[in-house]
Design a protein around this motif. Structure first.
Motif, mmCIF file in Angstrom:
data_model
loop_
_atom_site.group_PDB
_atom_site.id
_atom_site.type_symbol
_atom_site.label_atom_id
_atom_site.label_comp_id
_atom_site.label_asym_id
_atom_site.label_seq_id
_atom_site.Cartn_x
_atom_site.Cartn_y
_atom_site.Cartn_z
ATOM 1 N N HIS A 150 65.392 34.708 49.646
ATOM 2 C CA HIS A 150 64.311 33.843 50.132
ATOM 3 C C HIS A 150 63.610 34.484 51.329
ATOM 4 C CE1 HIS A 150 64.581 30.553 47.413
ATOM 5 N NE2 HIS A 150 65.877 30.360 47.644
ATOM 6 N N TYR A 151 64.416 35.078 52.204
ATOM 7 C CA TYR A 151 63.842 35.746 53.370
ATOM 8 C C TYR A 151 62.937 36.890 52.926
ATOM 9 C CZ TYR A 151 63.421 38.491 57.605
ATOM 10 O OH TYR A 151 62.917 39.216 58.647
ATOM 11 N N TYR A 152 63.414 37.700 51.993
ATOM 12 C CA TYR A 152 62.599 38.803 51.461
ATOM 13 C C TYR A 152 61.291 38.260 50.876
ATOM 14 C CZ TYR A 152 64.910 43.323 51.830
ATOM 15 O OH TYR A 152 65.388 44.513 52.301
ATOM 16 N N GLY A 153 61.418 37.130 50.164
ATOM 17 C CA GLY A 153 60.233 36.507 49.577
ATOM 18 C C GLY A 153 59.215 36.127 50.643
ATOM 19 N N SER A 154 59.701 35.705 51.817
ATOM 20 C CA SER A 154 58.790 35.303 52.891
ATOM 21 C C SER A 154 58.159 36.516 53.571
ATOM 22 C CB SER A 154 59.529 34.442 53.923
ATOM 23 O OG SER A 154 60.401 35.273 54.688
ATOM 24 N N GLN A 155 58.806 37.673 53.444
ATOM 25 C CA GLN A 155 58.329 38.875 54.139
ATOM 26 C C GLN A 155 57.443 39.770 53.277
ATOM 27 O OE1 GLN A 155 59.004 39.510 57.525
ATOM 28 N NE2 GLN A 155 59.598 37.379 57.217
ATOM 29 N N LYS A 177 78.299 38.990 55.241
ATOM 30 C CA LYS A 177 79.395 39.566 56.041
ATOM 31 C C LYS A 177 80.759 39.324 55.398
ATOM 32 C CE LYS A 177 80.030 35.620 59.031
ATOM 33 N NZ LYS A 177 80.373 35.107 60.317
ATOM 34 N N LYS A 178 80.835 38.337 54.506
ATOM 35 C CA LYS A 178 82.107 38.057 53.834
ATOM 36 C C LYS A 178 82.264 38.824 52.530
ATOM 37 C CE LYS A 178 83.785 34.219 56.137
ATOM 38 N NZ LYS A 178 83.522 32.793 56.223
ATOM 39 N N PRO A 233 73.840 39.934 58.063
ATOM 40 C CA PRO A 233 75.205 39.473 57.770
ATOM 41 C C PRO A 233 75.346 37.957 57.612
ATOM 42 C CG PRO A 233 75.024 40.265 60.029
ATOM 43 C CD PRO A 233 73.772 40.674 59.321
ATOM 44 N N TYR A 234 74.507 37.169 58.296
ATOM 45 C CA TYR A 234 74.712 35.719 58.271
ATOM 46 C C TYR A 234 74.026 35.032 57.111
ATOM 47 C CZ TYR A 234 76.832 36.651 62.665
ATOM 48 O OH TYR A 234 77.663 37.157 63.616
ATOM 49 N N PHE A 235 73.259 35.800 56.321
ATOM 50 C CA PHE A 235 72.618 35.228 55.136
ATOM 51 C C PHE A 235 73.580 35.268 53.956
ATOM 52 C CE2 PHE A 235 67.975 36.538 56.254
ATOM 53 C CZ PHE A 235 67.834 35.395 57.020
#
Lengths: 121, 236
Positions: free
Chosen positions: B93-98, B123-124, B84-86
């Motif tokens: 970017h997070y997916y890219g790192s994982q 979340k918004k 939610p906070y992304f």
């Protein structure tokens, strides 16, 4: 738009009928290029494998031709297209007669109604 | 190909899955149908390697699934609040790192196709956009297998249509397979090659969609309803 399909007929068959209908109606003309399988699948909201089968079927019916690297085109063989128009009409008439007869209407009655329609009554 | 052989899952004495076996061939889109509580999510989680089965095995192209095989499976969980906070961009970017198979550019193209703003915190976002961004992140991966848990559930028809189109547009039917659970059989039917039906933790049918129409002269919803009704009668 995604399409609504009738319940009792395979989806690929309904798409074949739809494209044939466009050709008979003249909204698709001899030599017109069809969208790619992927494009058409996305537009209709159907599986690409189903769309592939539709294109294969149309090609087997000699309604379309695939040119290497260029795509799929409506055939320019006008005789075949005239035949398609004829086949489609006969099919519709057959099913009309079948439905009418199952309710007990005679072919004579059907002809009379058609003739009075033709006279604009 | 995904090969599921005799998997079972028990929580204490409570049996959720019993002797579930099926295969997902390469290049197919297969739906997993069944009522609430029939075990659909459990099956997906076991294949994705996020849950262990009590029995049986899952193989990807002949190799047993472990937590590591997640590298070859893009799993879309049935969670509404997904990071939610992304913002969408941060999620990518997070997916890219994982995930090594994640392509940031592809995810952005999918996001554009689905009309989602990427600079808004998840979340918004509206529920529809949260579903879309989750789909874009999942399709951003060039995986061999996509497992999706209720990807269309709870969305209005327009969102559902977008998601279905996105799936068709951004997967390759020659090399990728999709296995998704769904309630919306009527709307999803044209997307599927085949369907697997779970009932009380057991497989009661596996059929090709066009076969159902050709052989039974029925759409999948009518066929499914009849099947589940008859299944209940047999059990009683």
């Amino acid at each position: 738009m995604t399409m609504d399909f009738m319940k009792d007929k395979p989806i690929y068959q309904q798409l074949v009928d739809l494209i044939c209908g466009d050709i008979i109606r003249g909204s698709l003309k001899p030599g017109d290029r069809l969208p790619s399988v992927r494009e058409y699948a996305v537009e209709a909201g159907v599986n690409a494998n189903t769309m592939q089968r539709v294109y294969k079927e149309l090609e087997q019916m000699d309604i379309t031709e695939t040119k290497r690297g260029q795509g799929t085109f409506v055939t320019e063989n006008r005789e075949r297209l005239a035949e398609l128009r004829e086949e489609t009409m006969l099919g519709l008439v057959e099913s009309f007669i079948h439905n009418m007869e199952s309710l007990g209407f005679t072919q004579r009655e059907m002809i009379e109604v058609l003739q009075s329609k033709e006279r604009g009554e | 190909m995904i090969t599921v052989e005799g998997i079972a899952k028990k929580y204490g004495k409570n049996s959720v899955l019993e002797d579930v076996s099926f295969t997902i061939p390469k290049g197919k889109i297969i739906g997993l149908a069944g009522e609430n509580g029939s075990g659909k999510s459990t099956v997906l989680k076991i294949i994705a390697g996020v849950l262990e089965s009590s029995n049986g095995s899952v193989k990807l192209d002949g190799t047993e699934v472990t937590r590591r095989s997640a590298e070859r499976i893009a799993y879309l969980p049935d969670l509404d609040l997904f990071y939610p906070y992304f913002t969408g961009e941060e999620l990518f970017h997070y997916y890219g790192s994982q995930f090594d198979d994640f392509h940031y550019d592809k995810a952005c193209i999918v996001a554009q196709f689905l009309n989602i703003p990427l600079d808004v915190k998840i979340k918004k976002m509206s529920k529809g956009n949260r579903g879309r961004v989750k789909m874009a992140a999942t399709l951003g991966r060039e995986a061999t297998y996509y497992l999706m848990d209720e990807p269309f559930s709870g969305f209005d028809p327009l969102v559902r249509e977008d998601l279905i189109k996105g799936l068709i547009q951004f997967t390759d039917p020659e090399t990728q397979s999709i296995f998704l659970s769904t309630h919306e059989i009527r709307e999803v039917e044209p997307l599927l090659d085949g369907i697997i039906v779970l009932h009380n933790g057991k497989i009661v049918a596996q059929e090709e969609i066009e076969n159902i129409r050709e052989e039974y002269n029925q759409d999948t919803v009518t066929w499914l309803k009849k099947l589940l009704k008859e299944g209940d009668k047999v059990e009683q």
